[in-house]
Enzyme design. Structure first.
Site, PDB file in Angstrom:
ATOM      1  N   TYR A  26       0.850  -1.197   0.000  1.00  0.00           N
ATOM      2  CA  TYR A  26       0.000   0.000   0.000  1.00  0.00           C
ATOM      3  C   TYR A  26       0.885   1.247   0.000  1.00  0.00           C
ATOM      4  CZ  TYR A  26      -3.727   3.088   1.878  1.00  0.00           C
ATOM      5  OH  TYR A  26      -4.633   4.090   2.093  1.00  0.00           O
ATOM      6  N   ASP A  50     -12.231   7.193   5.713  1.00  0.00           N
ATOM      7  CA  ASP A  50     -11.014   8.000   5.790  1.00  0.00           C
ATOM      8  C   ASP A  50     -11.349   9.476   5.754  1.00  0.00           C
ATOM      9  OD1 ASP A  50      -8.487   9.088   5.657  1.00  0.00           O
ATOM     10  OD2 ASP A  50      -7.899   8.042   3.837  1.00  0.00           O
TER      11      ASP A  50
END
Length: 132
Positions: A26, A50
């Site tokens: 990631y 997020d």
């Protein structure tokens, strides 16, 4: 090569090694400017929050768009500590996000599915974690 899913108790969960490798991928994907590589780490029906407390991003199309926008902004990530695994299907990492004019201190907690893909991502950061 290790298998992404190991038998633990009564159900299949990803191994710690696999989860840590995915979270490193990631970070690496962001830093390489490869939004498709980052989005590919997620299950098609994954959910992203997020930061936590904002509306969730759900599904392949929304996830692809979210990461395309983040990577196109020139976002860079730096791990603040080693990625942490668990005895279950979750892993977390503390890192710093750097994007034009901002630095944000973040902890991401990821939940994995039985195929070793990220099924849920929760990003913990708030107004006090932003530096200008």
């Amino acid at each position: 090569m290790t298998r992404p899913v190991a038998w633990k108790g009564r159900w299949n969960v990803p191994s710690q090694e696999h989860m840590k490798r995915v979270l490193q991928s990631y970070v690496d994907g962001f830093n390489a400017g490869d939004a498709a590589a980052v989005a590919a780490l997620f299950a098609d029906d994954a959910v992203i929050e997020d930061p936590v407390g904002t509306p969730a991003i759900k599904g392949r199309e929304a996830i692809d768009e979210f990461y395309a926008n983040a990577v196109s902004a020139g976002t860079r990530l730096t791990l603040d500590a080693p990625v942490r695994g668990s005895h279950g299907d979750r892993a977390a990492m503390a890192f710093t996000v750097e994007v034009t004019g901002l630095r944000i201190r973040v902890i991401d907690a990821m939940t994995f599915d039985e195929q070793g893909r990220i099924a849920r991502m929760e990003a913990f950061w708030g107004p006090d974690d932003i530096e200008r």
